[in-house]
Scaffold this motif. Sequence first.
Motif, PDB file in Angstrom:
ATOM      1  N   VAL A   1      80.890   4.485   7.894  1.00  0.00           N
ATOM      2  CA  VAL A   1      82.336   4.465   7.663  1.00  0.00           C
ATOM      3  C   VAL A   1      83.098   4.914   8.906  1.00  0.00           C
ATOM      4  N   LYS A   2      82.631   5.979   9.547  1.00  0.00           N
ATOM      5  CA  LYS A   2      83.325   6.504  10.732  1.00  0.00           C
ATOM      6  C   LYS A   2      82.950   5.761  12.015  1.00  0.00           C
ATOM      7  N   ARG A   3      81.802   5.070  12.020  1.00  0.00           N
ATOM      8  CA  ARG A   3      81.350   4.264  13.165  1.00  0.00           C
ATOM      9  C   ARG A   3      81.352   5.055  14.483  1.00  0.00           C
ATOM     10  N   VAL A   4      80.874   6.293  14.440  1.00  0.00           N
ATOM     11  CA  VAL A   4      80.983   7.123  15.641  1.00  0.00           C
ATOM     12  C   VAL A   4      80.121   6.625  16.798  1.00  0.00           C
ATOM     13  N   MET A   5      79.098   5.807  16.511  1.00  0.00           N
ATOM     14  CA  MET A   5      78.298   5.290  17.622  1.00  0.00           C
ATOM     15  C   MET A   5      79.126   4.377  18.522  1.00  0.00           C
ATOM     16  N   ASP A   6      80.242   3.869  18.005  1.00  0.00           N
ATOM     17  CA  ASP A   6      81.138   3.071  18.847  1.00  0.00           C
ATOM     18  C   ASP A   6      81.753   3.911  19.962  1.00  0.00           C
ATOM     19  N   LEU A   7      81.790   5.231  19.783  1.00  0.00           N
ATOM     20  CA  LEU A   7      82.318   6.083  20.849  1.00  0.00           C
ATOM     21  C   LEU A   7      81.458   5.979  22.105  1.00  0.00           C
ATOM     22  N   ALA A   8      80.144   5.822  21.921  1.00  0.00           N
ATOM     23  CA  ALA A   8      79.262   5.646  23.078  1.00  0.00           C
ATOM     24  C   ALA A   8      79.568   4.327  23.782  1.00  0.00           C
TER      25      ALA A   8
ATOM     26  N   GLU B   1      89.448   4.154   6.378  1.00  0.00           N
ATOM     27  CA  GLU B   1      90.096   5.454   6.214  1.00  0.00           C
ATOM     28  C   GLU B   1      91.130   5.327   5.107  1.00  0.00           C
ATOM     29  N   GLY B   2      91.625   6.464   4.639  1.00  0.00           N
ATOM     30  CA  GLY B   2      92.789   6.461   3.760  1.00  0.00           C
ATOM     31  C   GLY B   2      94.022   6.609   4.639  1.00  0.00           C
ATOM     32  N   MET B   3      94.531   7.832   4.729  1.00  0.00           N
ATOM     33  CA  MET B   3      95.545   8.175   5.725  1.00  0.00           C
ATOM     34  C   MET B   3      94.939   9.292   6.563  1.00  0.00           C
ATOM     35  N   PRO B   4      94.334   8.955   7.713  1.00  0.00           N
ATOM     36  CA  PRO B   4      93.588   9.958   8.474  1.00  0.00           C
ATOM     37  C   PRO B   4      94.459  11.116   8.938  1.00  0.00           C
ATOM     38  N   THR B   5      94.088  12.308   8.503  1.00  0.00           N
ATOM     39  CA  THR B   5      94.843  13.511   8.849  1.00  0.00           C
ATOM     40  C   THR B   5      94.926  13.700  10.352  1.00  0.00           C
ATOM     41  N   THR B   6      93.846  13.377  11.045  1.00  0.00           N
ATOM     42  CA  THR B   6      93.810  13.630  12.484  1.00  0.00           C
ATOM     43  C   THR B   6      94.866  12.820  13.233  1.00  0.00           C
TER      44      THR B   6
ATOM     45  N   VAL C   1      93.503   3.391  17.717  1.00  0.00           N
ATOM     46  CA  VAL C   1      92.656   3.327  16.530  1.00  0.00           C
ATOM     47  C   VAL C   1      92.193   1.899  16.283  1.00  0.00           C
ATOM     48  N   THR C   2      91.206   1.776  15.392  1.00  0.00           N
ATOM     49  CA  THR C   2      90.739   0.462  14.969  1.00  0.00           C
ATOM     50  C   THR C   2      91.456   0.039  13.690  1.00  0.00           C
ATOM     51  N   ALA C   3      91.346  -1.250  13.377  1.00  0.00           N
ATOM     52  CA  ALA C   3      92.091  -1.819  12.249  1.00  0.00           C
ATOM     53  C   ALA C   3      91.645  -1.264  10.905  1.00  0.00           C
ATOM     54  N   GLY C   4      90.497  -0.589  10.863  1.00  0.00           N
ATOM     55  CA  GLY C   4      90.034  -0.009   9.611  1.00  0.00           C
ATOM     56  C   GLY C   4      90.612   1.353   9.304  1.00  0.00           C
ATOM     57  N   CYS C   5      91.505   1.847  10.139  1.00  0.00           N
ATOM     58  CA  CYS C   5      91.966   3.231  10.006  1.00  0.00           C
ATOM     59  C   CYS C   5      93.115   3.406   9.024  1.00  0.00           C
ATOM     60  N   GLY C   6      93.086   2.640   7.940  1.00  0.00           N
ATOM     61  CA  GLY C   6      93.935   2.871   6.785  1.00  0.00           C
ATOM     62  C   GLY C   6      95.414   2.944   7.082  1.00  0.00           C
ATOM     63  N   GLY C   7      96.055   3.981   6.518  1.00  0.00           N
ATOM     64  CA  GLY C   7      97.497   4.124   6.636  1.00  0.00           C
ATOM     65  C   GLY C   7      97.980   4.368   8.047  1.00  0.00           C
ATOM     66  N   ALA C   8      97.070   4.723   8.964  1.00  0.00           N
ATOM     67  CA  ALA C   8      97.480   4.922  10.354  1.00  0.00           C
ATOM     68  C   ALA C   8      97.875   3.607  11.012  1.00  0.00           C
ATOM     69  N   VAL C   9      97.320   2.494  10.536  1.00  0.00           N
ATOM     70  CA  VAL C   9      97.566   1.199  11.181  1.00  0.00           C
ATOM     71  C   VAL C   9      99.030   0.780  11.067  1.00  0.00           C
ATOM     72  N   PRO C  10      99.608   0.681   9.854  1.00  0.00           N
ATOM     73  CA  PRO C  10     101.034   0.331   9.796  1.00  0.00           C
ATOM     74  C   PRO C  10     101.927   1.391  10.428  1.00  0.00           C
TER      75      PRO C  10
ATOM     76  N   PRO D   1      90.814  -4.480  16.871  1.00  0.00           N
ATOM     77  CA  PRO D   1      89.872  -4.839  15.804  1.00  0.00           C
ATOM     78  C   PRO D   1      88.735  -3.821  15.702  1.00  0.00           C
ATOM     79  N   THR D   2      88.293  -3.566  14.485  1.00  0.00           N
ATOM     80  CA  THR D   2      87.193  -2.629  14.279  1.00  0.00           C
ATOM     81  C   THR D   2      85.955  -3.092  15.038  1.00  0.00           C
TER      82      THR D   2
END
Length: 324
Positions: free
Chosen positions: A192-199, A267-272, A285-294, A306-307
């Motif tokens: 869900v968090k796809r943290v390996m994309d950080l590498a 994500e929902g609405m990412p607090t961070t 952010v990526t397109a999967g980051c929920g309420g942060a996108v709009p 894009p994610t």
Amino acid sequence: MRVVSLHSPAKVSGISTAGARLSRLPPPHEPWTPLLIGRALTDEIVRDTPLHDAPGLALCAWPADMSPVGQVLLVRERLRELGARVVIPNDLYHGFVAAALDHHRGVRVGAWLHAEHHDGDELFERCAPISDAWRCVSERGLARALRVGAGLDIPPAGEICPACVEVPPACAAPSVDGPLRLVYAGRLEKHVKRVMDLALLADELDARGVSFTLWVAGDGPARLDLARAMDTHIRAGRVSLLGPVAQHDMPALLTSADTLVLVSLSEGMPTTVMEAFACGRIACVTAGCGGAVPLIEHSGVGVVVPTGDMRAMAAHLARFAADR
């Protein structure tokens, strides 16, 4: 009216961070009482959660061999002891069922929906019919819940209700020279968090000749794999894995950075992201980051890619670094 919110013992959790903040609501608001539930809640486990210093924190622990029915009944008993009148189960089935069992006693259930993926769909489909009210943290989450709930006997939808964040009294301006300073804050998890994309992002930035520093704040099951994938960047001093960062230290970390990066599938609405905005920082952010996108698209304060497309994210960050 005693409001009790249920939480699982995760080291990094936006839901628990919100619960800790809501436990400190000043008058005339009614503070929420956070209830941490789970198996074998040792002092170390509790100390590692964002709720460890929340006022009024309550615990409900059960032995490893207790049946699911026994767990629910134990949670119900704990809610009774706390005098709960409204229960916010978050994403925990125990809370929905335990509170519904005491509906005849006047206990009410408020469903606060955070997720925008299939796990959240199943939770909503099963638990919305036994809730007295429900709210979503984002517009996209609300639209998804309405699709899932079509045909179900559920309460009418309420207004959007994102988690709260604190606004620091003053924030330093972003840097105008030196390495581009990036921060990721969240659970270190692959799907869900796809943290390996950080590498991959670090590789792309390095290949483009961008001088950068990436601070990774958080913990989770992908920590060791991420450390191995980032080994070259860590040894070069470009990447630092900070581990969990306390809630009260997040404003300082965010204001030390130029940009927040978030690469989630869902994500929902990412607090961070809201914390970054409160600190005067943009988010990439990526397109999967929920309420942060709009939020980013409407405000123009940041970039959405894009994610999984770390090449596009690196290109935007490279332009941002050059334009400072």
